[in-house]
Design a protein around this motif. Structure first.
Motif, mmCIF file in Angstrom:
data_model
loop_
_atom_site.group_PDB
_atom_site.id
_atom_site.type_symbol
_atom_site.label_atom_id
_atom_site.label_comp_id
_atom_site.label_asym_id
_atom_site.label_seq_id
_atom_site.Cartn_x
_atom_site.Cartn_y
_atom_site.Cartn_z
ATOM 1 N N ASP A 52 0.811 -1.687 0.210
ATOM 2 C CA ASP A 52 0.125 -0.071 -0.072
ATOM 3 C C ASP A 52 0.815 1.850 0.248
ATOM 4 N N GLU A 95 -7.816 -11.949 -3.192
ATOM 5 C CA GLU A 95 -8.537 -10.591 -3.675
ATOM 6 C C GLU A 95 -6.927 -9.716 -2.863
ATOM 7 N N SER A 118 -5.604 -6.054 -5.532
ATOM 8 C CA SER A 118 -6.294 -5.096 -4.993
ATOM 9 C C SER A 118 -4.413 -4.272 -5.393
ATOM 10 N N ASN A 128 -4.236 -0.948 -8.965
ATOM 11 C CA ASN A 128 -3.882 0.132 -8.457
ATOM 12 C C ASN A 128 -2.961 1.157 -9.871
ATOM 13 N N THR A 184 -1.552 -6.684 1.554
ATOM 14 C CA THR A 184 -3.504 -6.287 3.051
ATOM 15 C C THR A 184 -4.042 -7.752 2.071
ATOM 16 N N SER A 201 -6.845 -8.406 -14.666
ATOM 17 C CA SER A 201 -7.546 -7.938 -13.275
ATOM 18 C C SER A 201 -9.243 -8.395 -14.129
ATOM 19 N N ILE A 240 -12.444 -8.289 -6.914
ATOM 20 C CA ILE A 240 -12.852 -8.068 -5.732
ATOM 21 C C ILE A 240 -14.166 -8.415 -4.929
#
Length: 449
Positions: A199, A260, A264, A268, A319, A423, A427
């Motif tokens: 992140d 998931e 994430s 991005n 995460t 992708s 999610i």
């Protein structure tokens, strides 16, 4: 010295005469006509281990990765100087350690006499008789070097020795460690705190107008997310693979949660999915400020960012299920093998030992910064002070696992990685993610055809 060489040749001939007799009569046919391949050339002493005891020219072929060609050329020249009474014709070819098995298994009899390969390929190469049993050459090694094969292996770190063995016998010689991956980053754009989490890293990269790159269409790289979450993968005696990524790990994390977490990252805008074998090109493009890779891309990072700006660290946490999970990695070793079908198996073994000894590993480190497996070589001050190797070691300590997978592992995990990189999964769509994991695991665990 000449007496020792002859003792080695005679011992090698004795050890491998049975192998020569058991070789498929078609393995040396005219169809294996690769230019410069000593295994496809005639030999007057093919039934005696292929050694030219009359002093005639010894023909050998060595395969190594493209980045090692200059370095290996020098070593081979030095090797020939060690034996001034013997004439050699040693040809050097390009073959990546990562793809050595795929090339060799198309026709082991047409492959190089000596070749480098990644440790996870050993099992398949042994089964294909593409690796000579060096334990059978122990007395011969001692005759010429003063050390048995066990003595030679004892000079290397424990993990590399285990990686070079199958069923208690030595089938290769360790030549390098640090065959794992970690994080490179541009210290002029990214701070040490930023790289602790995906992140934070992606946020900093976005603010800098740069991207973070990683290969996802490879089970070697994307498997690190599942390893970090507590999933294990192992190979059965029949070369099938145990894999339960579609279930719940020992750490209580589901495979769906891992995917998931990966989504994430890929979702991005600061993330760049990189095709396998294209990392160095993307580093050179100037778009990246951080990349997941290994020691082989250190020079590319230095050229792109400036040597003084290159930082190294273990992989970030990601995460997953609302928690931070340490990203793991596969760890392995680079090995040097002797083709079990070589007509010059004795001399090939002598050459392989020379290309992997303490001196060679120090020179390899100086040329490529490849971590030595030789204990004395690894104690060099320059090696100990190397920040990149420290990052590699830190990653192994945080979450590293020896790769132990069967042949069916690669394509299904590659496909899953491609789906995540693009992708195509979302999610929250747990049903679709679960279905993709089930399909992947079914392919990975399928019987070997």
């Amino acid at each position: 010295m000449k007496k020792k060489i002859m003792a080695f040749i005679m011992a090698a001939a004795t050890c491998f005469s049975l192998t020569a007799c058991n070789t498929d009569s078609g393995s040396g046919s005219s169809g294996n006509s690769g230019a410069g391949n000593s295994n496809s050339e005639s030999s007057d002493t093919g039934n005696s281990g292929g050694e030219n005891s009359d002093g005639s020219t010894i023909d050998l072929v060595v395969w190594g990765p493209e980045e090692d060609q200059t370095f290996l050329t020098g070593l081979i020249e030095d090797f020939q100087k060690q034996y001034p009474d013997q004439t050699f014709n040693i040809k050097l070819g390009v073959e990546s350690e990562a793809t050595a098995k795929d090339t060799i298994l198309t026709d082991p009899s047409a492959a190089a006499d000596v070749y480098a390969f990644a440790s996870d390929q050993l099992n398949d190469l042994v089964n294909a008789k593409a690796l000579a049993n060096l334990t059978d050459l122990s007395d011969a090694f001692k005759a010429i070097t003063g050390n048995s094969i066990d003595d030679i292996m004892a000079l290397n770190i424990e993990g590399s020795v285990a990686a070079a063995k199958k069923d208690g016998s030595v089938y290769a010689l360790p030549l390098g460690a640090g065959n794992n991956f970690f994080m490179f980053y541009d210290k002029s754009k990214i701070t040490e705190d930023d790289v602790q989490t995906w992140d934070g890293l992606l946020s900093a990269a976005g603010n800098a107008g740069k991207k973070v790159g990683m290969v996802l269409n490879s089970g070697w790289y994307n498997g690190g997310f599942f390893l970090g979450a507590g999933f294990t993968v192992s190979m059965n005696p029949d070369n099938t693979t145990n894999c339960e990524w579609n279930k719940t790990s020992a750490d209580g994390i589901t495979g769906v949660q891992v995917v998931e977490g990966m989504l994430s990252i890929t979702g991005n805008s600061a993330f760049m999915p990189i095709a396998d074998n294209d990392i160095s090109n993307q580093i050179a493009s100037g778009e990246l400020c951080a990349v997941v890779s290994g020691s082989w891309d250190a020079e590319a990072c230095e050229n792109a960012w400036g040597k003084e700006n290159v930082g190294y660290c273990k992989l970030p946490t990601f995460t997953c299920g609302g928690n931070q999970v340490q990203q793991g990695c596969y760890s392995g070793f680079k090995l040097m093998g002797v083709n079990g079908m070589s007509k010059q198996v004795g001399w090939a073994a002598v050459l392989a030992e020379y290309l992997t000894n303490e001196s060679a590993q120090i020179k390899r480190y100086e040329a490529r910064q490849l971590a030595p497996t030789n204990i004395k070589a690894s104690e060099q001050d320059a090696v100990k002070a190397n920040e990149m190797l420290a990052a590699s070691i830190a990653q192994d300590a945080a979450c590293g696992a020896i790769q132990d997978v069967g042949g069916n592992y690669w394509e299904p995990t590659k496909t899953l990685g491609e789906i995540i990189a693009q992708s195509q999964l979302k999610i929250g769509d747990t049903e679709a993610i679960q279905a993709a994991l089930d399909t992947m695991v079914e392919g990975v665990t399928a019987p070997i055809a």
